[in-house]
Write a protein that holds these residues in place. Structure first.
Motif, short mmCIF file in Angstrom:
data_model
loop_
_atom_site.label_atom_id
_atom_site.label_comp_id
_atom_site.label_asym_id
_atom_site.label_seq_id
_atom_site.Cartn_x
_atom_site.Cartn_y
_atom_site.Cartn_z
N THR A 33 0.81 -1.22 0.00
CA THR A 33 0.00 0.00 0.00
C THR A 33 0.84 1.27 0.00
OG1 THR A 33 -0.14 -0.15 2.41
CG2 THR A 33 -1.97 -1.09 1.14
N VAL A 34 2.00 1.23 0.66
CA VAL A 34 2.81 2.45 0.80
C VAL A 34 3.79 2.61 -0.37
CG1 VAL A 34 4.48 3.66 2.26
CG2 VAL A 34 2.57 2.43 3.31
N PHE A 35 4.35 1.49 -0.85
CA PHE A 35 5.38 1.57 -1.88
C PHE A 35 5.00 0.89 -3.19
CE2 PHE A 35 7.83 2.12 2.09
CZ PHE A 35 8.54 3.26 1.78
N GLY A 36 3.80 0.29 -3.25
CA GLY A 36 3.36 -0.32 -4.50
C GLY A 36 4.02 -1.64 -4.84
N SER A 37 4.52 -2.36 -3.85
CA SER A 37 5.15 -3.66 -4.12
C SER A 37 4.11 -4.67 -4.60
CB SER A 37 5.84 -4.17 -2.86
OG SER A 37 6.90 -3.32 -2.48
N LYS A 38 4.57 -5.68 -5.31
CA LYS A 38 3.67 -6.61 -6.00
C LYS A 38 3.52 -7.94 -5.27
CE LYS A 38 3.18 -3.60 -9.27
NZ LYS A 38 1.94 -2.80 -9.33
N PHE A 39 3.40 -7.90 -3.97
CA PHE A 39 3.15 -9.12 -3.22
C PHE A 39 1.70 -9.57 -3.39
CE2 PHE A 39 6.61 -7.14 -0.67
CZ PHE A 39 7.54 -8.15 -0.79
N THR B 109 1.41 7.05 7.13
CA THR B 109 0.89 7.49 5.84
C THR B 109 -0.60 7.24 5.80
OG1 THR B 109 1.11 5.37 4.71
CG2 THR B 109 3.07 6.78 4.75
N ALA B 110 -1.29 7.90 4.90
CA ALA B 110 -2.72 7.68 4.70
C ALA B 110 -2.91 6.52 3.74
CB ALA B 110 -3.39 8.93 4.17
N ALA B 111 -2.62 5.30 4.25
CA ALA B 111 -2.71 4.10 3.41
C ALA B 111 -3.45 3.02 4.17
CB ALA B 111 -1.30 3.61 3.02
N GLY B 112 -4.00 2.07 3.44
CA GLY B 112 -4.67 0.95 4.05
C GLY B 112 -5.80 1.37 4.97
N LEU B 113 -5.81 0.85 6.18
CA LEU B 113 -6.88 1.17 7.14
C LEU B 113 -6.75 2.59 7.67
CD1 LEU B 113 -6.96 -2.17 9.18
CD2 LEU B 113 -8.43 -1.49 7.28
N ARG B 114 -5.64 3.24 7.40
CA ARG B 114 -5.47 4.63 7.84
C ARG B 114 -5.80 5.62 6.72
NH1 ARG B 114 0.00 3.28 11.21
NH2 ARG B 114 -1.01 2.75 13.18
N ALA B 115 -6.24 5.12 5.59
CA ALA B 115 -6.57 5.99 4.46
C ALA B 115 -7.84 6.79 4.75
CB ALA B 115 -6.75 5.15 3.21
N GLY C 91 2.86 -0.12 12.35
CA GLY C 91 2.44 0.34 11.03
C GLY C 91 1.57 -0.63 10.27
N ALA C 92 1.22 -1.76 10.87
CA ALA C 92 0.46 -2.80 10.17
C ALA C 92 -0.87 -2.31 9.59
CB ALA C 92 0.23 -3.99 11.10
N PRO C 93 -1.61 -1.43 10.27
CA PRO C 93 -2.87 -0.97 9.67
C PRO C 93 -2.70 -0.28 8.31
CG PRO C 93 -2.88 -0.50 12.01
CD PRO C 93 -1.48 -0.97 11.66
N GLU C 94 -1.52 0.28 8.06
CA GLU C 94 -1.27 0.87 6.74
C GLU C 94 -1.26 -0.20 5.65
OE1 GLU C 94 1.41 4.76 7.93
OE2 GLU C 94 2.42 2.84 7.60
N GLY C 95 -1.04 -1.43 6.03
CA GLY C 95 -1.07 -2.55 5.09
C GLY C 95 -2.38 -3.32 5.15
N ASN C 96 -3.42 -2.69 5.69
CA ASN C 96 -4.75 -3.32 5.82
C ASN C 96 -4.75 -4.51 6.77
OD1 ASN C 96 -6.43 -1.65 4.11
ND2 ASN C 96 -5.29 -2.49 2.38
N VAL C 97 -3.87 -4.46 7.75
CA VAL C 97 -3.84 -5.48 8.80
C VAL C 97 -4.47 -4.88 10.05
CG1 VAL C 97 -2.38 -6.96 10.24
CG2 VAL C 97 -1.77 -6.54 7.84
#
Length: 206
Positions: free
Chosen positions: A114-120, A200-206, A167-173
């Motif tokens: 979510t933050v860096f656009g990685s393709k996992f 950052t404003a990503a994932g669950l923190r968006a 920071g896990a919520p930024e990854g939708n965790v």
């Protein structure tokens, strides 16, 4: 000492947080990842893998965030953070390995999407995150700090785990179901000298 770091790197935050918790005088230099500063010839002379953080202390150049935690603790003589007895040192090392393994491939990887656009594979890394969080939550049921050494003080194991779990919520965790983990995060955040991990404003923190 000089720390080369990036504010959105959880690996960098580990090192930066520990330096501040120990109130160690140091300089900080932000490496511009977007401009590929970590792949510049100058930076590659510090770390051939082209990764932050890097700690420079005189003639010593320390790469890898967990190695930096060990170096700082040893240099400061901070045995409360890194015990000397074989069993206690091994208990701390166990969780440094988790930080480099299950945390890196779970909550850290989910946040990279979510933050860096990685393709996992999103579902896979989120499932990995919850698997390790369940274990950590169970471990924290009976103690305040993650290394099982009968210690009333945190160790570098707690610092190694903190940033990517926070920071896990930024990854939708979603952390809401992990009562013991949330209480542990709050204990770390209450330590004198604590510095937060930039959100950052990503994932669950968006």
């Amino acid at each position: 000492m000089k720390l080369y770091h990036h504010p959105l790197s959880g690996h960098s935050h580990r090192a930066r947080l520990f330096l501040h918790l120990l109130n160690i005088e140091h300089d900080e230099e932000e490496v511009d990842l977007a401009a590929r500063g970590h792949k510049s010839p100058e930076f590659l002379r510090l770390n051939r893998f082209g990764q932050v953080p890097v700690l420079v202390d005189g003639e010593h150049v320390i790469q890898d965030s967990n190695a930096i935690l060990v170096y700082i603790a040893k240099k400061a003589g901070a045995t409360q953070w890194l015990p000397e007895t074989p069993a206690e040192a091994a208990a701390v090392q166990r969780w440094l390995s988790v930080a480099a393994g299950q945390i890196a491939f779970g909550p850290a990887a989910a946040r990279l999407v979510t933050v860096f656009g990685s393709k996992f594979d999103v579902d896979e890394v989120i499932a990995r995150a919850h698997a390790v969080l369940n274990v950590i939550d169970d471990e924290l049921q009976s103690r305040d700090w993650i290394a099982d050494i009968g210690n009333a003080h945190p160790t570098i194991a707690d610092i190694a785990l903190y940033s990517y779990i926070a920071g896990a919520p930024e990854g939708n965790v979603d952390l809401s179901g992990y009562r013991n983990v949330l209480a542990w995060l709050a204990r770390i955040e209450a330590l004198p000298g604590f510095v937060p991990f930039q959100q950052t404003a990503a994932g669950l923190r968006a």
